[in-house]
Write a protein that holds these residues in place. Sequence first.
Motif, PDB file in Angstrom:
ATOM      1  N   CYS A  26       0.959  -1.116   0.103  1.00 34.21           N
ATOM      2  CA  CYS A  26      -0.035  -0.116  -0.140  1.00 34.21           C
ATOM      3  C   CYS A  26       0.836   1.189  -0.087  1.00 34.21           C
ATOM      4  CB  CYS A  26      -0.826  -0.098   1.293  1.00 34.21           C
ATOM      5  SG  CYS A  26      -2.135  -1.144   1.224  1.00 34.21           S
ATOM      6  N   ASN A  27       0.661   2.145  -0.875  1.00 34.06           N
ATOM      7  CA  ASN A  27       1.423   3.412  -1.083  1.00 34.06           C
ATOM      8  C   ASN A  27       0.728   4.289  -0.008  1.00 34.06           C
ATOM      9  OD1 ASN A  27       3.374   2.897  -3.008  1.00 34.06           O
ATOM     10  ND2 ASN A  27       1.840   2.636  -4.338  1.00 34.06           N
ATOM     11  N   HIS A  28       1.832   5.270   0.131  1.00 36.24           N
ATOM     12  CA  HIS A  28       1.382   6.387   1.044  1.00 36.24           C
ATOM     13  C   HIS A  28       0.533   7.697   0.317  1.00 36.24           C
ATOM     14  CE1 HIS A  28       1.726   9.701   3.952  1.00 36.24           C
ATOM     15  NE2 HIS A  28       2.186  10.435   3.030  1.00 36.24           N
ATOM     16  N   SER A  29      -0.390   8.095   1.032  1.00 38.17           N
ATOM     17  CA  SER A  29      -0.969   9.336   0.724  1.00 38.17           C
ATOM     18  C   SER A  29      -1.185  10.378   2.152  1.00 38.17           C
ATOM     19  CB  SER A  29      -2.479   9.225   0.170  1.00 38.17           C
ATOM     20  OG  SER A  29      -3.018  10.490  -0.141  1.00 38.17           O
ATOM     21  N   CYS A  30      -1.224  11.588   2.004  1.00 35.18           N
ATOM     22  CA  CYS A  30      -1.591  12.308   3.352  1.00 35.18           C
ATOM     23  C   CYS A  30      -2.816  12.642   3.348  1.00 35.18           C
ATOM     24  CB  CYS A  30      -0.658  13.596   3.105  1.00 35.18           C
ATOM     25  SG  CYS A  30       1.157  13.617   3.276  1.00 35.18           S
ATOM     26  N   ASP A  31      -3.684  12.121   2.387  1.00 40.70           N
ATOM     27  CA  ASP A  31      -5.254  12.096   2.298  1.00 40.70           C
ATOM     28  C   ASP A  31      -5.512  10.495   1.997  1.00 40.70           C
ATOM     29  OD1 ASP A  31      -7.911  12.609   2.601  1.00 40.70           O
ATOM     30  OD2 ASP A  31      -7.889  13.346   0.353  1.00 40.70           O
ATOM     31  N   PRO A  32      -5.568   9.384   2.869  1.00 34.69           N
ATOM     32  CA  PRO A  32      -5.752   8.308   2.826  1.00 34.69           C
ATOM     33  C   PRO A  32      -6.772   7.887   2.534  1.00 34.69           C
ATOM     34  CG  PRO A  32      -5.076   8.521   4.951  1.00 34.69           C
ATOM     35  CD  PRO A  32      -4.828   9.849   4.322  1.00 34.69           C
ATOM     36  N   ASN A  33      -7.050   6.586   2.074  1.00 34.82           N
ATOM     37  CA  ASN A  33      -8.666   6.205   1.887  1.00 34.82           C
ATOM     38  C   ASN A  33      -8.751   4.921   2.743  1.00 34.82           C
ATOM     39  OD1 ASN A  33      -7.298   4.148   0.449  1.00 34.82           O
ATOM     40  ND2 ASN A  33      -8.422   4.898  -1.488  1.00 34.82           N
ATOM     41  N   ARG A  63       0.004  18.495  10.032  1.00 34.63           N
ATOM     42  CA  ARG A  63       1.209  19.669  10.414  1.00 34.63           C
ATOM     43  C   ARG A  63       1.399  20.073   9.017  1.00 34.63           C
ATOM     44  NH1 ARG A  63       5.002  17.157  14.999  1.00 34.63           N
ATOM     45  NH2 ARG A  63       3.215  17.255  16.648  1.00 34.63           N
ATOM     46  N   SER A  64       2.023  20.948   8.650  1.00 30.04           N
ATOM     47  CA  SER A  64       2.644  21.548   7.307  1.00 30.04           C
ATOM     48  C   SER A  64       3.035  20.433   6.468  1.00 30.04           C
ATOM     49  CB  SER A  64       3.576  22.457   7.827  1.00 30.04           C
ATOM     50  OG  SER A  64       4.874  21.965   7.885  1.00 30.04           O
ATOM     51  N   SER A 112      -2.536  14.242  -3.810  1.00 34.52           N
ATOM     52  CA  SER A 112      -3.370  15.371  -3.799  1.00 34.52           C
ATOM     53  C   SER A 112      -3.220  16.395  -2.859  1.00 34.52           C
ATOM     54  CB  SER A 112      -4.861  14.856  -4.148  1.00 34.52           C
ATOM     55  OG  SER A 112      -5.538  14.202  -2.975  1.00 34.52           O
ATOM     56  N   LYS A 113      -3.300  16.081  -1.606  1.00 37.73           N
ATOM     57  CA  LYS A 113      -3.051  16.949  -0.570  1.00 37.73           C
ATOM     58  C   LYS A 113      -1.767  17.919  -0.478  1.00 37.73           C
ATOM     59  CE  LYS A 113      -3.219  17.323   4.665  1.00 37.73           C
ATOM     60  NZ  LYS A 113      -3.618  16.538   5.867  1.00 37.73           N
ATOM     61  N   CYS A 114      -0.684  16.968  -0.898  1.00 37.99           N
ATOM     62  CA  CYS A 114       0.667  17.755  -1.067  1.00 37.99           C
ATOM     63  C   CYS A 114       0.740  18.772  -2.239  1.00 37.99           C
ATOM     64  CB  CYS A 114       1.770  16.762  -1.038  1.00 37.99           C
ATOM     65  SG  CYS A 114       2.330  16.159   0.435  1.00 37.99           S
ATOM     66  N   GLU A 115       0.207  18.384  -3.338  1.00 38.32           N
ATOM     67  CA  GLU A 115       0.198  19.125  -4.512  1.00 38.32           C
ATOM     68  C   GLU A 115      -0.831  20.296  -4.236  1.00 38.32           C
ATOM     69  OE1 GLU A 115       1.928  18.215  -7.667  1.00 38.32           O
ATOM     70  OE2 GLU A 115       2.705  17.343  -5.898  1.00 38.32           O
ATOM     71  N   THR A 116      -1.809  20.379  -3.788  1.00 30.50           N
ATOM     72  CA  THR A 116      -2.596  21.607  -3.192  1.00 30.50           C
ATOM     73  C   THR A 116      -2.099  22.251  -2.233  1.00 30.50           C
ATOM     74  OG1 THR A 116      -4.717  19.791  -3.437  1.00 30.50           O
ATOM     75  CG2 THR A 116      -5.042  22.031  -2.240  1.00 30.50           C
TER      76      THR A 116
END
Length: 398
Positions: free
Chosen positions: A306-313, A351-352, A371-375
């Motif tokens: 499973c890959n990482h996302s700062c906005d996980p599902n 956090r930031s 998507s969160k980091c890109e935003t």
Amino acid sequence: MDKISDDRVMDDPAVEVRVIGGPKGKGLFAVKPFKAGDVIFEERPLVCCQFAWNAAYGYLACDFCMRPLEGAQENVRRLTGKKDLVLPYPQCCPTNKESHTQCPSCGVQYCSTICKDQAWNLHHRTLCLQSHSRNVNHPLEQLNETWKYMHYPPETASVMILARMIATVQQAEDPASALNMFMQFCHRTVNEEEAIAHKLLGEQFRRQLEVLRELISLALYSDIVHQWLLPDGFQSLVALVGTNGQGVGTSPFSEWVRKVSELELPTDDKQQLDSFIDKVYEDLNEEVGSFLNSEGSALYALQSVCNHSCDPNAMPSFPHSNFQLAMCAVRDIAPGDEILISYLDECVLERSRHSRLKLLRENYIFTCHCSKCETQAGDLDVTSEDESDDEVEDDGGG
């Protein structure tokens, strides 16, 4: 594509591993739809180990599956320091001490004979044979103590999980296949594309790593793991655990809380119980803060894909109060969606972007482009005072 439909997951194909190229390499994708709260899959780890300091501080857990060995009342009395604290509804305590046992040779404790036998057949036969004459000068004891004084809490890995990996390979009927099983995990020491190196492999840790390598070689050398015990091989082994280790936490009190919360009680009794639980948690927070659980690290075949996302599902959990991981959807997931988890804990996610990227680069040697980091890409790259390096910690990832 590698569809997963064995006993690690479900009877029908629920997820599949896909090669996606780029720095991620692989990903895990849904084959069927999931609603928020659904269990996507469950799996046991290939290997698991309690953290060294966690065990030293008296957090009693099965040496194989991490199930707590303390009763819930014992647990909160020890952690709060209140020796007369009494938990109501003792029938909800999850700990069955009648099933507890230990290795007759070295005294390592288990929650059941099943765990004792499974540990013996997987890796403990090798490690226990090493312990018959164990004393403070034994290489494995020195290895554990050396690691403890190199890595103070909060812990995110344990050198003893490396020892268990080596012993697992040595005890396997087909050692070469067992070795290859572990090498399927990402074990890059650096990300050449972005010039990132794992934080444990920096110049400041070079001498420490060499000491650890010498000790583990002295204790567990064999020809089959020869490559792992060379300097470069040992670095890749440390990177493997550092980038793939998933934190495991179990607590008899938390399990007791879950069980009593399911009781059908009169409204007044329910309110009193809720107030009592809130007060116990306040006392625990005052005495031990976030160090409530028996904690360790484990390697999981599916979770690690499973890959990482700062906005996980999705989010891993441990509903059985042992090392059995359940991956749960935190929002609806459609067929074809990638299953994404956070390698960082919930506090860090708030956090930031700068703080998150710093941690991910140090611990998992990649830069996040979710998507969160890109935003938030236009945000100032600053770290506030309450986001200082020593306060930010990772929770284990894939």
